[in-house]
Design an enzyme around this catalytic site. Structure first.
Site, PDB file in Angstrom:
ATOM      1  N   PRO A  24       9.215  19.661  11.992  1.00  0.00           N
ATOM      2  CG  PRO A  24      10.739  19.225  10.273  1.00  0.00           C
ATOM      3  CD  PRO A  24      10.372  20.247  11.295  1.00  0.00           C
ATOM      4  CG  MET A  25       8.555  16.451  15.508  1.00  0.00           C
ATOM      5  SD  MET A  25       7.856  16.774  17.147  1.00  0.00           S
ATOM      6  CE  MET A  25       6.488  17.878  16.711  1.00  0.00           C
ATOM      7  CB  CYS A  29      16.845  12.167  10.340  1.00  0.00           C
ATOM      8  SG  CYS A  29      15.965  10.648  10.800  1.00  0.00           S
ATOM      9  CE  LYS A  51      14.591  20.653  13.080  1.00  0.00           C
ATOM     10  NZ  LYS A  51      15.228  19.642  13.932  1.00  0.00           N
ATOM     11  N   GLY A  92      15.527  22.952  20.257  1.00  0.00           N
ATOM     12  CA  GLY A  92      16.018  22.084  21.315  1.00  0.00           C
ATOM     13  C   GLY A  92      15.770  22.653  22.698  1.00  0.00           C
ATOM     14  CG  ASP A  93      16.635  21.091  25.915  1.00  0.00           C
ATOM     15  OD1 ASP A  93      16.031  20.054  25.588  1.00  0.00           O
ATOM     16  OD2 ASP A  93      17.786  21.082  26.407  1.00  0.00           O
ATOM     17  N   GLY A 138       9.474  21.480  18.966  1.00  0.00           N
ATOM     18  CA  GLY A 138       9.253  20.124  18.489  1.00  0.00           C
ATOM     19  C   GLY A 138       8.436  19.308  19.463  1.00  0.00           C
ATOM     20  NE  ARG A 139      12.303  15.751  21.821  1.00  0.00           N
ATOM     21  CZ  ARG A 139      13.089  15.534  22.874  1.00  0.00           C
ATOM     22  NH1 ARG A 139      12.935  14.459  23.608  1.00  0.00           N
ATOM     23  NH2 ARG A 139      14.026  16.412  23.191  1.00  0.00           N
TER      24      ARG A 139
END
Length: 349
Positions: free
Chosen positions: A29-30, A113, A152, A214-215, A237-238
């Site tokens: 979720p972003m 967050c 999370k 992450g990464d 994610g990103r």
């Protein structure tokens, strides 16, 4: 062990309460990114589970118009989790009831967050500093939910208060059905490298599924995380922003061991057009064009002439402008850039 991960990942089942997710490849979720058009794009490329953008307790307990817009879904947008952020047991109980009534398949409780206004209210990552309040809030959410509840978390609030294992054990004791661990602290936000060791420590400490985050940018990094941590699933994610095909790339790597080339310009144009079309359906033509200005910057990241591309994007006023621009931009002669290694800055040409 590496080869077993490659051969078996695409057939694995991630069991979260009553849900079975296969393959165990999730879209994170972003905020301001994972509305239903983005989620459907990522699902088309292989994401098996997605979540709404984060919503806070007050506007979800008594849903506002803006919150209802955030919670909209497109056709085929399932299974779908709603991510909730807050610390008030009574409001979280109401949020749980609303989530079930709205037909969400699970509820994810945000304890990661890093946004200042959330942290200052002991929401999100700020709540990791208050383990007792975590237990009270999460117990209320689980007790009033008829669907699985996941959590999370991050490594800790900062390097002096690394408590992911403690929070994970609290979550399991409260009845959480799964945990996602982002390997950075709240203070880090998105800087530096994710600490995958902490994901492995959480996995060893609890008996419920653990998803690593992450990464993860491609197949090799997803495989490396699985081997390093022993986690049950991978959340992207990103790396999916402007690259929804990253899920296809990861799955292809696990199936064949091949690292795919970046899609050619014709395929990127089709993906952008589909994204824009769904955004028009979601928010209308004018707002869709404004949103696509930002998304196009993500799509062109790492490509030659990206600065010229970004400059022109800011002049788009409609989706028709976007389509004309995409058709006319001179990318026929552009070669793809190589993918940056984990931990390196991304290459721009």
């Amino acid at each position: 062990m590496m080869q077993r991960a490659v051969k078996g990942f695409t057939e694995r089942n991630l069991r979260i309460g009553t849900l079975e997710i296969s393959p165990p490849l999730l879209l994170a979720p972003m905020a301001e990114n994972t509305s239903w058009p983005m989620r459907l794009l990522c699902r088309r490329f292989g994401a098996a589970l997605a979540f709404t953008e984060m919503v806070t307790t007050h506007p979800f307990a008594v849903p506002t118009r803006q919150t209802l817009r955030i919670l909209e879904r497109g056709k085929g947008d399932e299974p779908l989790g709603v991510q909730v952020c807050g610390n008030e047991p009574d409001l979280l109980a109401r949020c749980a009831a609303n989530a079930v009534e709205m037909g969400f398949d699970l509820i994810d409780f945000n304890l990661g967050c890093p946004v200042r206004r959330m942290v200052g209210r002991d929401y999100g990552g700020g709540l990791m500093r208050r383990p007792r309040r975590v237990a009270e809030a999460l117990s209320a959410l689980v007790r009033h939910s008829a669907v699985p509840v996941t959590v999370k978390i991050r490594k800790g609030f900062d390097e002096n208060s690394v408590n992911a294992v403690e929070i994970a054990r609290i979550a399991e004791d409260c009845g959480a059905a799964g945990i996602t661990v982002h390997g950075r602290t709240v203070r880090q936000k998105y800087a530096g490298r994710a600490d995958w060791d902490i994901i492995g420590e959480v996995k060893a400490a609890v008996g419920i599924p653990v998803v690593g985050n992450g990464d993860v940018r491609d197949g090799p990094s997803a495989e490396a995380m699985l081997e390093h941590t022993g986690c049950d699933g991978v959340m992207v994610g990103r790396a999916a922003l402007g690259r929804p095909w990253v899920f296809r790339d990861i799955l292809l790597y696990f199936e064949t061991g091949a690292v795919p080339e970046r899609p050619d310009w014709e395929e990127i144009k089709k993906v952008v057009a589909e994204h824009a079309r769904m955004l028009v359906e979601y928010v209308g033509d004018g707002k869709a064009a404004l949103l696509m200005r930002r998304y196009l910057v993500q799509y062109c990241k790492g490509m030659p002439y990206s600065s010229r591309f970004r400059e022109r994007c800011q002049q788009l006023l409609s989706v028709a402008d976007l389509e004309e621009f995409m058709d006319g931009f001179p990318y026929d002669y552009i070669a793809p850039c190589t993918t940056a290694a984990r931990g390196d800055s991304e290459r721009t040409c």
